[in-house]
Design a protein around this motif. Structure first.
Motif, PDB file in Angstrom:
ATOM      1  N   LEU A   1      46.925  -4.591  44.994  1.00 26.66           N
ATOM      2  CA  LEU A   1      46.721  -4.474  46.438  1.00 26.66           C
ATOM      3  C   LEU A   1      47.991  -3.970  47.116  1.00 26.66           C
ATOM      4  O   LEU A   1      47.952  -3.046  47.933  1.00 26.66           O
ATOM      5  CB  LEU A   1      46.319  -5.822  47.024  1.00 26.66           C
ATOM      6  CG  LEU A   1      46.149  -5.821  48.545  1.00 26.66           C
ATOM      7  CD1 LEU A   1      44.838  -5.182  48.949  1.00 26.66           C
ATOM      8  CD2 LEU A   1      46.242  -7.240  49.104  1.00 26.66           C
ATOM      9  N   LEU A   2      49.127  -4.564  46.763  1.00 23.85           N
ATOM     10  CA  LEU A   2      50.388  -4.176  47.392  1.00 23.85           C
ATOM     11  C   LEU A   2      50.798  -2.761  46.998  1.00 23.85           C
ATOM     12  O   LEU A   2      51.303  -2.000  47.827  1.00 23.85           O
ATOM     13  CB  LEU A   2      51.487  -5.164  47.007  1.00 23.85           C
ATOM     14  CG  LEU A   2      51.284  -6.607  47.487  1.00 23.85           C
ATOM     15  CD1 LEU A   2      52.475  -7.472  47.102  1.00 23.85           C
ATOM     16  CD2 LEU A   2      51.048  -6.668  48.984  1.00 23.85           C
ATOM     17  N   ALA A   3      50.540  -2.387  45.745  1.00 27.44           N
ATOM     18  CA  ALA A   3      50.871  -1.029  45.309  1.00 27.44           C
ATOM     19  C   ALA A   3      50.065   0.003  46.083  1.00 27.44           C
ATOM     20  O   ALA A   3      50.601   1.029  46.531  1.00 27.44           O
ATOM     21  CB  ALA A   3      50.626  -0.892  43.809  1.00 27.44           C
ATOM     22  N   ALA A   4      48.771  -0.272  46.260  1.00 23.67           N
ATOM     23  CA  ALA A   4      47.928   0.652  47.017  1.00 23.67           C
ATOM     24  C   ALA A   4      48.372   0.725  48.477  1.00 23.67           C
ATOM     25  O   ALA A   4      48.384   1.797  49.088  1.00 23.67           O
ATOM     26  CB  ALA A   4      46.474   0.212  46.926  1.00 23.67           C
ATOM     27  N   ALA A   5      48.750  -0.418  49.035  1.00 21.77           N
ATOM     28  CA  ALA A   5      49.187  -0.453  50.431  1.00 21.77           C
ATOM     29  C   ALA A   5      50.484   0.330  50.624  1.00 21.77           C
ATOM     30  O   ALA A   5      50.658   1.036  51.629  1.00 21.77           O
ATOM     31  CB  ALA A   5      49.371  -1.896  50.884  1.00 21.77           C
ATOM     32  N   ARG A   6      51.388   0.239  49.661  1.00 20.55           N
ATOM     33  CA  ARG A   6      52.643   1.000  49.772  1.00 20.55           C
ATOM     34  C   ARG A   6      52.385   2.503  49.757  1.00 20.55           C
ATOM     35  O   ARG A   6      53.014   3.267  50.500  1.00 20.55           O
ATOM     36  CB  ARG A   6      53.604   0.596  48.637  1.00 20.55           C
ATOM     37  CG  ARG A   6      54.238  -0.778  48.832  1.00 20.55           C
ATOM     38  CD  ARG A   6      55.372  -1.013  47.859  1.00 20.55           C
ATOM     39  NE  ARG A   6      54.902  -1.159  46.489  1.00 20.55           N
ATOM     40  CZ  ARG A   6      54.592  -2.309  45.923  1.00 20.55           C
ATOM     41  NH1 ARG A   6      54.693  -3.435  46.606  1.00 20.55           N
ATOM     42  NH2 ARG A   6      54.186  -2.367  44.665  1.00 20.55           N
ATOM     43  N   VAL A   7      51.452   2.913  48.912  1.00 19.46           N
ATOM     44  CA  VAL A   7      51.091   4.338  48.869  1.00 19.46           C
ATOM     45  C   VAL A   7      50.525   4.772  50.217  1.00 19.46           C
ATOM     46  O   VAL A   7      50.847   5.847  50.731  1.00 19.46           O
ATOM     47  CB  VAL A   7      50.086   4.600  47.728  1.00 19.46           C
ATOM     48  CG1 VAL A   7      49.524   6.018  47.826  1.00 19.46           C
ATOM     49  CG2 VAL A   7      50.751   4.385  46.372  1.00 19.46           C
ATOM     50  N   GLU A   8      49.685   3.937  50.811  1.00 16.34           N
ATOM     51  CA  GLU A   8      49.090   4.273  52.104  1.00 16.34           C
ATOM     52  C   GLU A   8      50.149   4.389  53.192  1.00 16.34           C
ATOM     53  O   GLU A   8      50.138   5.336  53.989  1.00 16.34           O
ATOM     54  CB  GLU A   8      48.048   3.213  52.473  1.00 16.34           C
ATOM     55  CG  GLU A   8      46.812   3.257  51.590  1.00 16.34           C
ATOM     56  CD  GLU A   8      45.902   2.054  51.766  1.00 16.34           C
ATOM     57  OE1 GLU A   8      44.797   2.060  51.223  1.00 16.34           O
ATOM     58  OE2 GLU A   8      46.323   1.093  52.458  1.00 16.34           O
ATOM     59  N   VAL A   9      51.058   3.432  53.230  1.00 16.42           N
ATOM     60  CA  VAL A   9      52.120   3.459  54.251  1.00 16.42           C
ATOM     61  C   VAL A   9      53.019   4.681  54.066  1.00 16.42           C
ATOM     62  O   VAL A   9      53.359   5.371  55.032  1.00 16.42           O
ATOM     63  CB  VAL A   9      52.941   2.152  54.205  1.00 16.42           C
ATOM     64  CG1 VAL A   9      54.184   2.264  55.086  1.00 16.42           C
ATOM     65  CG2 VAL A   9      52.086   0.969  54.643  1.00 16.42           C
ATOM     66  N   ALA A  10      53.385   4.951  52.828  1.00 15.36           N
ATOM     67  CA  ALA A  10      54.225   6.123  52.559  1.00 15.36           C
ATOM     68  C   ALA A  10      53.499   7.414  52.922  1.00 15.36           C
ATOM     69  O   ALA A  10      54.128   8.390  53.358  1.00 15.36           O
ATOM     70  CB  ALA A  10      54.632   6.145  51.083  1.00 15.36           C
ATOM     71  N   GLY A  11      52.172   7.422  52.781  1.00 17.05           N
ATOM     72  CA  GLY A  11      51.390   8.606  53.114  1.00 17.05           C
ATOM     73  C   GLY A  11      51.435   8.955  54.592  1.00 17.05           C
ATOM     74  O   GLY A  11      51.185  10.102  54.975  1.00 17.05           O
TER      75      GLY A  11
END
Length: 325
Positions: A59-69
């Protein structure tokens, strides 16, 4: 450039949820995270709609990708201090300095602290080693996975009366998931009335002090006592004492409530201008889904606050013929 609209301290569900909302609002955002989430020992995360059973790390890995996007800036590190810099006058912006443990610093207009809490658990051999696996604390998070199994609830031998009462209440809650539950008083004195309540719900009771949790082939098998007797259990629950990671907030002078936790309003705003808190840093009962919601609410409030601060400055600049901000 180390200047931001918002710096989020803590990259868990609350912090990343806030960062996602703020970056989508076209704010310049940095998330500083030490990489030590409270739920790291848990193999799966339950009760989060759409993500039930997902490992929390995913969950956190996916969220980091989203924020960085959305051009959010993710920083690995620990925040050592936050210093407030009040505006010089009504037509200048508020500022804060966020200093990291490595000596670097960030300048920001607002700060959201989502540093979570730590669990103070009984000092019994095996407890910390099995934490988040088959030594559990939240029946809403893990009860269904151990339903209908032999379960136990362990009191803290060094706890006070309030801690014991919380452990007993936890026992009656755990009873919802299994009809084979034992309360381990761990040497604590339990009143006759409380023992009657246990009997009334067919909950077992063992008064003696626990010496260790027994583990066989990387699996909890039961609870052992000083006289050598053993009670088989598949999982054991504890009611830990929640300790907020709020030193950054209290050092800033944020007011606390009657329970000793940092006081926030419905959006997470603290008593210190420009500073918000969300998730377990201010709310001991926040689960992952709750923390994410609190982060989102705080982000919306922060963005609104930034707009409110900009408006009179924009009017002044307009009257002076200065560029629009």
């Amino acid at each position: 450039m180390n200047t931001y609209d918002v710096v989020v301290v803590g990259g868990g569900a609350a912090g990343l949820s806030a960062a996602l909302v703020l970056t989508r609002a076209r704010r310049r955002v940095a998330v500083v995270d030490a990489g030590q989430p409270r739920n790291a020992p848990a193999a799966h995360m339950q009760g989060f709609i759409g993500s039930d059973g997902l490992p929390p790390s995913e969950l956190l890995a996916a969220a980091r990708v989203e924020v960085a996007g959305y051009d959010g800036h993710l920083i690995s590190g620990t925040v050592a201090s936050i210093t407030a810099c009040p505006p010089a006058n009504a037509h200048t912006r508020r500022g804060l300095e966020v200093r990291l443990a490595d000596g670097s610093s960030l300048t920001t207009r607002r700060v959201l602290v989502t540093t979570g809490l730590r669990d103070d658990i009984p000092d019994v051999p095996g407890v910390r080693e099995r934490w988040g696996r088959d030594l559990l604390h939240c029946p809403y998070c893990h009860g269904y996975e151990v339903r209908d199994q032999p379960l136990g609830v362990l009191a803290d031998a060094d706890g006070d009366t309030e801690t014991l009462e919380q452990a007993l209440a936890h026992t009656h809650l755990v009873r919802q998931w299994s009809d084979d539950v034992v309360f381990f008083a761990n040497g604590q004195t339990v009143s006759a009335a409380a023992r009657e309540e246990l009997v009334a719900r067919a909950i077992g009771f063992v008064p003696e002090k626990v010496t260790r949790l027994v583990v066989d082939e990387d699996r909890l098998t039961g609870v052992e006592f000083a006289d050598g007797h053993f009670v088989p259990r598949s999982a054991v629950f504890v009611r830990p004492r929640f300790v907020p990671n709020d030193i950054l907030l209290t050092d800033l002078g944020c007011a606390t409530n009657t329970t000793g936790w940092v006081a926030v309003d419905a959006t997470g705003r603290t008593s210190v201008p420009g500073v918000w808190a969300a998730g377990n840093a201010a709310n001991p009962r926040a689960q992952v889904v709750t923390a994410a919601g609190e982060g989102s609410a705080a982000a919306i409030a922060i963005n609104n606050d930034l707009v409110d601060e900009d408006l009179p400055i924009a009017v002044t600049n307009f009257r002076l013929g200065l560029p629009i901000i």
